[in-house]
Design a protein around this motif. Sequence first.
Motif, PDB file in Angstrom:
ATOM      1  N   UNK A 205       2.556   1.887  10.158  1.00 29.29           N
ATOM      2  CA  UNK A 205       1.996   2.856   9.214  1.00 29.29           C
ATOM      3  C   UNK A 205       3.027   3.909   8.824  1.00 29.29           C
ATOM      4  N   UNK A 206       4.067   4.028   9.617  1.00 27.35           N
ATOM      5  CA  UNK A 206       5.086   5.039   9.326  1.00 27.35           C
ATOM      6  C   UNK A 206       6.310   4.446   8.632  1.00 27.35           C
ATOM      7  N   UNK A 208       7.695   3.278   5.448  1.00 31.94           N
ATOM      8  CA  UNK A 208       7.380   3.302   4.018  1.00 31.94           C
ATOM      9  C   UNK A 208       8.453   2.595   3.210  1.00 31.94           C
ATOM     10  N   UNK A 211       8.291   2.557  -2.755  1.00 26.04           N
ATOM     11  CA  UNK A 211       7.139   3.012  -3.545  1.00 26.04           C
ATOM     12  C   UNK A 211       6.184   3.865  -2.722  1.00 26.04           C
ATOM     13  N   UNK A 213       4.605   2.855  -0.085  1.00 23.04           N
ATOM     14  CA  UNK A 213       3.566   2.035   0.543  1.00 23.04           C
ATOM     15  C   UNK A 213       4.041   1.657   1.945  1.00 23.04           C
ATOM     16  N   UNK A 214       3.166   1.847   2.928  1.00 19.58           N
ATOM     17  CA  UNK A 214       3.589   1.566   4.286  1.00 19.58           C
ATOM     18  C   UNK A 214       3.504   0.072   4.600  1.00 19.58           C
ATOM     19  N   UNK A 217       0.021  -1.506   5.392  1.00 18.65           N
ATOM     20  CA  UNK A 217      -0.799  -1.857   4.233  1.00 18.65           C
ATOM     21  C   UNK A 217      -0.300  -3.139   3.586  1.00 18.65           C
ATOM     22  N   UNK A 221      -2.561  -6.714   3.415  1.00 23.51           N
ATOM     23  CA  UNK A 221      -2.876  -7.465   2.201  1.00 23.51           C
ATOM     24  C   UNK A 221      -2.443  -8.924   2.341  1.00 23.51           C
ATOM     25  N   UNK A 272       1.450  10.876  15.611  1.00 24.22           N
ATOM     26  CA  UNK A 272       1.571   9.511  15.107  1.00 24.22           C
ATOM     27  C   UNK A 272       0.273   9.127  14.404  1.00 24.22           C
ATOM     28  N   UNK A 273       0.382   8.354  13.341  1.00 30.64           N
ATOM     29  CA  UNK A 273      -0.822   8.013  12.577  1.00 30.64           C
ATOM     30  C   UNK A 273      -1.646   6.921  13.237  1.00 30.64           C
TER      31      UNK A 273
END
Lengths: 312, 102
Positions: A205-206, A208, A211, A213-214, A217, A221, A272-273
């Motif tokens: 998640x960290x 990137x 653009x 976008x992590x 994600x 997809x 942290x996320x």
Amino acid sequence: MSKCEQQVSTSPSVLLFDHDPTSQAQFSQWFAELGWQLHSVGTRDQCLRAVDSRDFDIIITELTLGEMMIQSLRRVKPGQAVIAITSIGSVDEIVETLRSGATDVLQRPLTIQQVQAAVDRVLEVSRSTDRGYRRISRFVSEESVQYQATAGELVGFTVPLLPIEQLREAGRIDRNTKLRIQLAFQEALTNSIEHGALELLSPWKEELDGDGVDRYTRELRKRALDPSYASRNVCIGVQINKERLVIRISHEGVGFNSQIPLPRHGDLQSLAPYGRGIRIIYGTMDSVQFSDGGKCIEMIKYLQNSGGVNGA
Amino acid sequence: MEFPTEIQGEKGYITVSSDLDSEQSGEALRKAFNQVYDQGKRTIVLDLSQVQIINSYGIGKVLMCYKRLKSDNGVLMVKPLQGFVKETFELLMLDKILPTDQ
């Protein structure tokens, strides 16, 4: 896709998938009387191409064309509202149809009034919130509910928790408790789907890209469409009795490491996320147990006790 | 999905007009944040009054905004919280790091 994100007109956009030309003609006549748009197809390939090429508020499909059709639709459009039509209509078949992903089930012989009511009902639910919350209250036991679906089908889909709705309506839990239980459930389900079945790692998640976008994600997809991950099963069971609400979620894939350090009270430097989902679960439910190497979680909420595991 | 933004003096305001629990809403927050940030604002206020549900994903997005501002000596603030969102923030002790913009 959330239907509420579209500029939805009062006339729904409906796709009918039915082999029978007579049935297609009947629906065309009804929809013309109602002033609604109807697009009809007769083969599975035509149906999937139509769904892929544009958005429909609702897809109506003849059930004899197979549950696999509903599951295929879910892969292409997670969250798509589907009304299945059946001629047999035993309770078991109806429940199974709903479990396979249908939003509502109608039994033949049909009338225009029944079709209109079903479309209105499904549209009302689809448009009620940005999350596209769906109800299947008519056909599911009030005391327990069981779901099984693949990880790919569940990504982006909000699983309804009817027993919790009924607890709220009966006044046994308040609104905020209901929301917290729903959130804890959704966090546990997300863990099972994303970390368990799809094997996504939180540190992504960290990471990137250019653009913004992590990596998490991007991989989500991709793996939601990759059969080697997306076909893994996720099973959900919910039971209530006088004393407790029990939620069990199990998945195929890797187990959750329940031994990882949780964010401590006051540990605000560790931003942290990740880790907050499990804290929400522990902070809401009265008992949280992992088993089967972390591939199964059981959460209990005692209905007379509103505190979490940590007394939060 | 887009979240409205507004500049008032040295502060940028973002109105989160949906639940923060999905990729769509997370992306909308990211874009709105970038829009305000790129206009040079380093005090940014989130209005979460319309949010009914926020999950760990949404909180993660909020914290990414917080960290980006913090690394630039900026501040992320929130409008007074209420209801379920307030409870969730308190559970995760986020109310300790996000000051309130009255």
